[in-house]
Scaffold this active site. Structure first.
Site, PDB file in Angstrom:
ATOM      1  N   LYS A 251     -21.223   1.870  51.910  1.00 31.68           N
ATOM      2  CA  LYS A 251     -22.060   2.193  53.248  1.00 31.68           C
ATOM      3  C   LYS A 251     -23.152   3.165  52.687  1.00 31.68           C
ATOM      4  O   LYS A 251     -23.258   3.968  51.820  1.00 31.68           O
ATOM      5  CB  LYS A 251     -21.572   3.078  54.489  1.00 31.68           C
ATOM      6  CG  LYS A 251     -20.138   2.493  54.823  1.00 31.68           C
ATOM      7  CD  LYS A 251     -20.637   1.276  55.609  1.00 31.68           C
ATOM      8  CE  LYS A 251     -19.379   0.599  56.333  1.00 31.68           C
ATOM      9  NZ  LYS A 251     -19.630  -0.994  56.843  1.00 31.68           N
ATOM     10  N   LYS A 252     -24.414   3.263  53.299  1.00 34.14           N
ATOM     11  CA  LYS A 252     -25.597   3.873  53.165  1.00 34.14           C
ATOM     12  C   LYS A 252     -25.346   5.337  54.168  1.00 34.14           C
ATOM     13  O   LYS A 252     -25.112   5.157  55.057  1.00 34.14           O
ATOM     14  CB  LYS A 252     -26.748   3.218  53.696  1.00 34.14           C
ATOM     15  CG  LYS A 252     -28.209   3.659  53.368  1.00 34.14           C
ATOM     16  CD  LYS A 252     -29.359   2.914  53.942  1.00 34.14           C
ATOM     17  CE  LYS A 252     -30.617   3.536  53.986  1.00 34.14           C
ATOM     18  NZ  LYS A 252     -31.106   3.390  52.314  1.00 34.14           N
TER      19      LYS A 252
ATOM     20  N   VAL B  17     -21.542  -1.786  60.627  1.00 29.74           N
ATOM     21  CA  VAL B  17     -22.473  -0.653  60.362  1.00 29.74           C
ATOM     22  C   VAL B  17     -22.769  -0.469  58.916  1.00 29.74           C
ATOM     23  O   VAL B  17     -22.046  -0.464  57.901  1.00 29.74           O
ATOM     24  CB  VAL B  17     -21.942   0.756  61.055  1.00 29.74           C
ATOM     25  CG1 VAL B  17     -22.582   1.959  60.724  1.00 29.74           C
ATOM     26  CG2 VAL B  17     -21.853   0.597  62.480  1.00 29.74           C
ATOM     27  N   GLU B  18     -24.155  -0.415  58.737  1.00 28.38           N
ATOM     28  CA  GLU B  18     -24.558  -0.414  57.465  1.00 28.38           C
ATOM     29  C   GLU B  18     -24.964   1.026  56.851  1.00 28.38           C
ATOM     30  O   GLU B  18     -24.674   1.410  55.865  1.00 28.38           O
ATOM     31  CB  GLU B  18     -26.163  -1.064  57.296  1.00 28.38           C
ATOM     32  CG  GLU B  18     -26.009  -2.518  57.079  1.00 28.38           C
ATOM     33  CD  GLU B  18     -27.453  -3.100  56.855  1.00 28.38           C
ATOM     34  OE1 GLU B  18     -28.193  -2.831  56.108  1.00 28.38           O
ATOM     35  OE2 GLU B  18     -27.580  -4.142  57.643  1.00 28.38           O
ATOM     36  N   ALA B  19     -25.583   1.779  57.957  1.00 29.34           N
ATOM     37  CA  ALA B  19     -25.702   3.101  57.605  1.00 29.34           C
ATOM     38  C   ALA B  19     -25.258   4.232  58.431  1.00 29.34           C
ATOM     39  O   ALA B  19     -25.068   3.906  59.512  1.00 29.34           O
ATOM     40  CB  ALA B  19     -27.287   3.361  57.435  1.00 29.34           C
TER      41      ALA B  19
END
Lengths: 235, 235
Positions: A53-54, A20-22
């Site tokens: 993380k974003k 998961v990026e964001a």
């Protein structure tokens, strides 16, 4: 649960987290309740940032602009940039921008400073809101209640200073200005003006304008998918 | 046209006229427009009275009581008794009476003096309306917004003095007082506060309360049949 989804377990948690990026967060009831930070929120956000993380903070609350929400985060000891915030006040401005709303037209606001600020930041001319909070109608003097024919959109959000002047103004724009848009920041029944109690939310003011215009608004906040679609497009 | 009905013609007009005991009139747009009598109204009413016809004036307008409407008729040179008037303010009171609303419970009003007067004439304890027109909420001072737990009905009509205090008060009664009734005098989108222009009607205030409570009201005015059913029962 779709066939491609899987239950969270100790075995797949790390893979999921890494993939998961964001992370998207709601604010009311997730980060804060009224002016109180929710336990663990600060530590969680800190941990996510440390992992690169974003973060995006999504709120249906239209009372404040993104800058005002960033100030609120700061007052609670959390550093968040306005660019990381996605409020329904900003969503209203983005809706107009994406739909090429002509800048020579004006926007009438039933709601708070946050909506006016976001509209102005996006390059639009907006009025109403707090500026019309104390306006009354003198029935004895009253000839025709005049409204600006160049208003091309009415944006309605939570407005604890709702009054008959604003309702008549917004109604006349929607009913009498050809093609005038009617935009709701959200239709939440309740708002959180104080932490200890629920208050009539934007859904109250939006419904009032529906009642007098007999028209339905475009809703830019949740549960409409406009905010999420916009975020997916942007990220 | 049903099989038993027939077209009006010079041949059957007199028979029809003779067979009718009572004539029901709307007021706004039929007897008057704003403060102007409509041409021919006075002569028509005079003719009908001279023929011994019963007259009933039915109006969705909840702003005034029957006595206040009788005063308005008088100011236009027409003599009408309050008993000949059937307004939605009176209909709200009659609805409570017919439904055996307990007199030890109170009624909260979003609307005008007319509703309060009719409720009090019918033996009920009512408050709100013009008495709450200037009430504001001090967010800094605000602890819990208290409401009267003995309110058993909220009546909503046209209210040009609508404000957040009234909306919160009515909403709390409907949401938190067990069994509290939510009664709309009518849901007309427009009202006639001035003769030359339309203004947000009771439908605006009623919708606002629907928006914050997520409940639907009992409507006593037109197009609900309550007023007509009551009149048929009474005559």
């Amino acid at each position: 649960m779709s066939s491609s989804s899987q239950r969270l377990s100790v075995n797949n948690l790390k893979d999921l987290f890494d993939s998961v990026e964001a992370f998207l967060f709601d604010c009311d009831g997730v980060i804060w309740k009224g002016d109180q930070l929710i336990d663990g929120a600060s530590q969680t956000l800190h941990m996510l940032r440390s992992k690169g993380k974003k973060l995006v903070f999504v709120t249906n609350n239209s009372w404040k602009s993104r800058s005002q929400f960033a100030e609120k985060f700061k007052s609670l000891g959390i550093s968040v940039s306005p660019d990381e915030i996605f409020s329904s006040s900003f969503a209203a401005a983005m809706y107009l921008k994406l739909n090429n709303f002509p800048t020579q037209k004006k926007v009438y606001v039933i709601g708070g400073d946050g909506i006016l600020d976001e509209l102005q930041l996006a390059g639009f001319t907006a009025f109403g809101g707090p500026g019309d909070a104390d306006k009354t109608i003198d029935w004895k003097q009253s000839g025709i209640f005049e409204h600006d024919k160049s208003v091309g959109a009415v944006v309605v959000g939570i407005d604890p200073k709702i009054n008959y002047y604003k309702l008549q103004y917004g109604t006349l724009c929607i009913r009498e200005n050809p093609g005038c848009l009617f935009i709701a920041t959200n239709r939440d029944a309740v708002g959180h003006m104080t932490p200890s109690q629920e208050w009539p939310g934007a859904g109250c003011m939006v419904a009032a304008v529906c009642g007098s215009t007999q028209k339905e608004p475009v809703v830019v906040g949740k549960p409409s998918t406009f905010m999420m679609d916009f975020l997916l497009e942007k990220t």
